[in-house]
Design an enzyme around this catalytic site. Structure first.
Site, PDB file in Angstrom:
ATOM      1  N   SER A   1       0.813  -1.218   0.000  1.00 50.47           N
ATOM      2  CA  SER A   1       0.000   0.000   0.000  1.00 50.47           C
ATOM      3  C   SER A   1       0.852   1.275   0.000  1.00 50.47           C
ATOM      4  O   SER A   1       1.579   1.530  -0.948  1.00 50.47           O
ATOM      5  CB  SER A   1      -0.938  -0.060   1.210  1.00 50.47           C
ATOM      6  OG  SER A   1      -1.950   0.895   1.110  1.00 50.47           O
TER       7      SER A   1
ATOM      8  N   LYS B   1      -0.756  -3.999  -3.310  1.00 53.88           N
ATOM      9  CA  LYS B   1      -1.990  -3.404  -2.784  1.00 53.88           C
ATOM     10  C   LYS B   1      -2.052  -1.968  -3.267  1.00 53.88           C
ATOM     11  O   LYS B   1      -1.393  -1.101  -2.739  1.00 53.88           O
ATOM     12  CB  LYS B   1      -1.988  -3.467  -1.253  1.00 53.88           C
ATOM     13  CG  LYS B   1      -3.055  -2.594  -0.588  1.00 53.88           C
ATOM     14  CD  LYS B   1      -4.448  -3.094  -0.875  1.00 53.88           C
ATOM     15  CE  LYS B   1      -5.479  -2.292  -0.096  1.00 53.88           C
ATOM     16  NZ  LYS B   1      -5.622  -0.907  -0.575  1.00 53.88           N
TER      17      LYS B   1
ATOM     18  N   ASP C   1      10.733   4.964  -9.819  1.00 54.66           N
ATOM     19  CA  ASP C   1      10.419   5.583 -11.108  1.00 54.66           C
ATOM     20  C   ASP C   1      11.148   6.899 -11.314  1.00 54.66           C
ATOM     21  O   ASP C   1      11.508   7.246 -12.449  1.00 54.66           O
ATOM     22  CB  ASP C   1       8.917   5.833 -11.221  1.00 54.66           C
ATOM     23  CG  ASP C   1       8.142   4.579 -11.584  1.00 54.66           C
ATOM     24  OD1 ASP C   1       8.761   3.504 -11.650  1.00 54.66           O
ATOM     25  OD2 ASP C   1       6.915   4.684 -11.798  1.00 54.66           O
TER      26      ASP C   1
END
Length: 420
Positions: A315, A340, A326
């Site tokens: 999460s 999640k 990224d």
């Protein structure tokens, strides 16, 4: 809910009172499955008040999601008949198959809020499911009832109060450990059936009021700084920022997110701001409308950084790891994360209970979906049974291959050379 935030947490099975408080927001309270929360818009402070939407507001339901108008009708009808609206609404959520949605009565939601502040009543066990599907102890609250009774990370939990836990979601096991509204007070007993190395036994623990420490900072022998974030409760993001700001100049950072089941995404964004000079952290959608989360400017962008992740990274922790990956800010080391990435929005039902229903999903800055997929680390490393993956509170040791690999990678980024 007092924060301007959406919440994401696993849906407990079969029990629908505040007892279920599957705070799998769980790490926070003692589970391996944990909550995440998303702010209503970029830059929204975690302390900003946001009223709960009225039942029926924007009640569009997409595939796999629950219709809030239906829940409101069911809860109102149950309350009018003298029954529990939360229980009736919970059955509707249960039939939906969405394990991340949940229904809480007023007391249960208050307990959830309390846990987001890092406090809860329980026995001090963080649970997880092992590779064979069994529920086991992931870590123990230092000095808590379970640790004092001699339980260890890796012990298998077979039963709670005489009821087998085989096949139950981890969140439900956590809920049983915490107890329901009648027996969740400090001092109340809970009996565990435990197994270790083929030997089984039963032990009775008494619940206690426990306060978690979500962030720990350690200066390693080689000069690097290890920041371990166990969960994103309130204040965790600022703790990470403070740790980075006070670290020695040039010291590399190991950001350990292993076993972090999530928490408040506002806090994860604050933690990202420690390492990024503004910019995108994640995007998410609410009923198809895309919104974005941005880091605050001024983060330390030059310090070497390695993020440690594993199958217990969930999460909000995945959101942070994905952003650092990224954006090219960190090298991730370890195992694939949990996956999640769904977003839940709380709605007040007519009887005062709160339904948190899936409304969308978040994505990393590069547009990668996390839900059901997880994140693949840049450098794979497998833990040993006795290393920090088995006990996240254990100090780093040379015997832990994930730690060893991460420190080697950190050295390659310009951090200190790892000890031989």
């Amino acid at each position: 809910m007092s924060d301007s935030a959406f919440c994401t947490r696993p849906r407990p099975a079969a029990r629908w009172s505040g007892a279920v408080l599957a705070l799998a927001c769980a790490s926070v309270l003692a589970g391996a499955v944990v909550a995440g929360a998303l702010p209503t818009g970029a830059g929204t402070p975690a302390h900003a008040a946001r009223p709960l939407p009225a039942s029926g507001t924007d009640a569009r339901a997409t595939r796999g999601q629950v219709d809030r108008e239906e829940l409101a009708r069911v809860a109102a009808a149950a309350a009018a008949g003298g029954k529990s609206g939360a229980q009736a609404a919970g059955k509707v959520v249960g039939r939906s198959g969405d394990r991340w949605s949940a229904v809480y009565d007023e007391a249960g939601y208050a307990r959830f809020e309390e846990a987001l502040d890092g406090a809860y009543t329980g026995v001090g066990i963080s649970a997880r499911r092992d590779r064979s599907g069994r529920v086991e102890v992931a870590r123990l609250h230092p000095g808590g009832p379970a640790e004092r009774a001699g339980l260890r990370p890796g012990d298998r939990i077979r039963a709670v109060d005489g009821r087998p836990v085989q096949g139950l979601p981890v969140a439900e096991v956590v809920a049983r450990l915490r107890g329901d509204a009648r027996d969740a007070a400090p001092g109340t007993p809970v009996t565990l059936g435990v197994q270790r190395d083929g030997r089984g036994w039963t032990t009775t623990l008494r619940r206690a009021r426990l306060v978690t420490d979500p962030v720990t900072v350690q200066r390693l022998d080689d000069g690097a700084v290890r920041i371990t974030v166990a969960e994103f409760t309130r204040g965790a993001g600022q703790r990470v920022r403070d740790a980075v700001r006070t670290a020695p100049a040039g010291a590399g950072v190991l950001l350990d997110l292993r076993g972090n089941g999530g928490g408040l995404v506002t806090e994860a964004v604050a933690a990202a701001s420690a390492f990024l000079d503004g910019g995108l952290v994640a995007t998410y959608d609410v009923h198809g409308e895309e919104q974005a989360l941005y880091a605050q400017p001024g983060g330390d962008t030059g310090r070497p950084l390695v993020a440690l992740v594993d199958g217990g990274t969930m999460s909000a922790a995945e959101l942070l790891a994905g952003a650092l990956q990224d954006r090219g800010r960190a090298v991730t080391v370890g195992g694939r994360t949990f996956g999640k990435g769904s977003v839940q929005l709380p709605s007040r039902l007519p009887d005062g209970s709160v339904a948190e229903l899936t409304v969308g999903h978040y994505r990393t800055p590069a547009g990668r979906g996390v839900d059901g997929e997880g994140l693949t680390p840049d450098v794979a490393a497998t833990p040993t049974a006795s290393g920090p993956a088995a006990d996240p509170d254990a100090p780093p040791t040379a015997a832990d291959p994930v730690e060893t690999r991460a420190r080697a990678v950190l050295s390659g980024l310009g951090g200190p050379d790892p000890e031989p």
